[in-house]
Scaffold this active site. Sequence first.
Site, mmCIF file in Angstrom:
data_model
loop_
_atom_site.group_PDB
_atom_site.id
_atom_site.type_symbol
_atom_site.label_atom_id
_atom_site.label_comp_id
_atom_site.label_asym_id
_atom_site.label_seq_id
_atom_site.Cartn_x
_atom_site.Cartn_y
_atom_site.Cartn_z
ATOM 1 N N PRO A 16 0.834 -1.207 0.000
ATOM 2 C CA PRO A 16 0.000 0.000 0.000
ATOM 3 C C PRO A 16 0.867 1.254 0.000
ATOM 4 O O PRO A 16 1.297 1.730 1.048
ATOM 5 C CB PRO A 16 -0.777 -0.123 1.312
ATOM 6 C CG PRO A 16 0.153 -0.865 2.227
ATOM 7 C CD PRO A 16 0.957 -1.787 1.349
ATOM 8 N N GLU A 18 1.204 5.068 -0.403
ATOM 9 C CA GLU A 18 0.376 6.270 -0.348
ATOM 10 C C GLU A 18 0.693 7.203 -1.523
ATOM 11 O O GLU A 18 1.834 7.547 -1.782
ATOM 12 C CB GLU A 18 0.618 6.998 0.987
ATOM 13 C CG GLU A 18 -0.005 8.367 1.101
ATOM 14 C CD GLU A 18 -1.525 8.322 1.118
ATOM 15 O OE1 GLU A 18 -2.128 9.410 1.037
ATOM 16 O OE2 GLU A 18 -2.112 7.227 1.216
ATOM 17 N N GLN A 77 -6.956 -0.900 3.897
ATOM 18 C CA GLN A 77 -6.105 -0.567 5.041
ATOM 19 C C GLN A 77 -6.607 0.697 5.737
ATOM 20 O O GLN A 77 -6.989 1.677 5.087
ATOM 21 C CB GLN A 77 -4.665 -0.334 4.589
ATOM 22 C CG GLN A 77 -3.706 -0.099 5.758
ATOM 23 C CD GLN A 77 -2.285 0.214 5.323
ATOM 24 O OE1 GLN A 77 -2.000 1.326 4.898
ATOM 25 N NE2 GLN A 77 -1.397 -0.772 5.422
ATOM 26 N N CYS A 107 3.597 3.835 8.476
ATOM 27 C CA CYS A 107 3.799 5.044 7.679
ATOM 28 C C CYS A 107 4.796 5.977 8.363
ATOM 29 O O CYS A 107 4.610 6.349 9.526
ATOM 30 C CB CYS A 107 2.476 5.771 7.456
ATOM 31 S SG CYS A 107 2.670 7.286 6.487
ATOM 32 N N ASN A 211 9.044 -7.293 3.946
ATOM 33 C CA ASN A 211 8.887 -6.147 3.046
ATOM 34 C C ASN A 211 10.132 -5.271 3.121
ATOM 35 O O ASN A 211 10.684 -5.075 4.196
ATOM 36 C CB ASN A 211 7.632 -5.359 3.450
ATOM 37 C CG ASN A 211 7.435 -4.084 2.655
ATOM 38 O OD1 ASN A 211 7.223 -3.021 3.226
ATOM 39 N ND2 ASN A 211 7.499 -4.153 1.348
ATOM 40 N N GLY A 212 10.552 -4.765 1.963
ATOM 41 C CA GLY A 212 11.658 -3.812 1.925
ATOM 42 C C GLY A 212 12.834 -4.246 1.075
ATOM 43 O O GLY A 212 13.379 -5.329 1.277
ATOM 44 N N GLU A 213 13.200 -3.405 0.080
ATOM 45 C CA GLU A 213 14.400 -3.589 -0.747
ATOM 46 C C GLU A 213 14.393 -4.857 -1.594
ATOM 47 O O GLU A 213 15.452 -5.416 -1.869
ATOM 48 C CB GLU A 213 15.666 -3.556 0.117
ATOM 49 C CG GLU A 213 16.017 -2.194 0.667
ATOM 50 C CD GLU A 213 16.282 -1.143 -0.408
ATOM 51 O OE1 GLU A 213 17.145 -1.370 -1.268
ATOM 52 O OE2 GLU A 213 15.606 -0.094 -0.374
ATOM 53 N N GLY A 235 6.847 -3.462 -3.008
ATOM 54 C CA GLY A 235 6.390 -2.086 -3.109
ATOM 55 C C GLY A 235 7.079 -1.375 -4.253
ATOM 56 O O GLY A 235 6.702 -1.502 -5.410
#
Length: 329
Positions: A16, A18, A77, A107, A211-213, A235
Amino acid sequence: MITRNSEPNGRLLLAPMEGVMDATMRDLITRNGGFDLCVTEFLRVVDELLPPRVFLRLCPELQQAARTPAGTPVRLQLLGNNPEAMAANAARAVELGSPGVDINFGCPARTVNKSRGGAILLTEPETLYRVVRAVRDAVPGRHPVTAKMRLGFEDRARLVDNTRALLDAGAAEIVVHARTKVDGYKPPAYWDQIGRVAEIASTRGVPVVANGEVWSRADYDRCRAESGVADVMLGRGALALPNLAAVIARGDTPWSWSRTLEAVIELGSMDIEAGRERYMPSRTKQWLKYLERAYPEARDCFERVKRVRTAAEMQEQLCAGRRRSICAA
């Protein structure tokens, strides 16, 4: 409906993001296949029950059995710190068709954190518990209540406490962005720290998502090996390489620049058709900046359009770039 094979034996979720991953982008990205679930941008909850039109504006897929046109499920969400208001809006989300509710505790935006939303709540494990517990109590048991968090706010000192708070409150799944709020989006992502969450969650039978990279299949493999979890959320990587999920899930060949440029042009057309001409040029430039990571051609394209202000001129410039690409080939 687009399906994916069982390899590499783990789910892929679309993050998600933003201001980026709206319904139009979800439609375009999930057409390529590979994703098992999308999570929407957050719906911000303060102290009141929001009207249905607000949910439908954020997640028009609710009118399509909560699936993208390609058939990928979409979960709504919420972001907020008021347990009662979060519970009421979660109940409305599932009444409108969302297959469960996700809660944003990750966030890092300063404006969100200043109003005690997102990652700042990682300094308050008791608030995490109260929010998730209230939502869990308000949502029918068949609908999962999930949470997305970071490793912490300034540091990782409360990682274990936050994990236990979410689990004790009844979270059915935890997505962990492998950085703190202070880390922002700077590499590296500390995938090994996700393993600390997964170890605790495994005692409750609760899955953890990394999650991440993750920008490539190689990153995906390393992330799973270091974190010890099977499921991964993509993402920025899914924006930098639009068919990344299919590359991971099916072994597809990464898209060429010409194929990717077609997708950028199509997104522009979809925005224009939806009456978002004013928004379209800035969104196109934003995507081109993400694409620079995988495509050097995107940098040249961005330089040609960076001063464009209208949707018509943007499409004209992109189509000219497509013609140049065809001629060069």
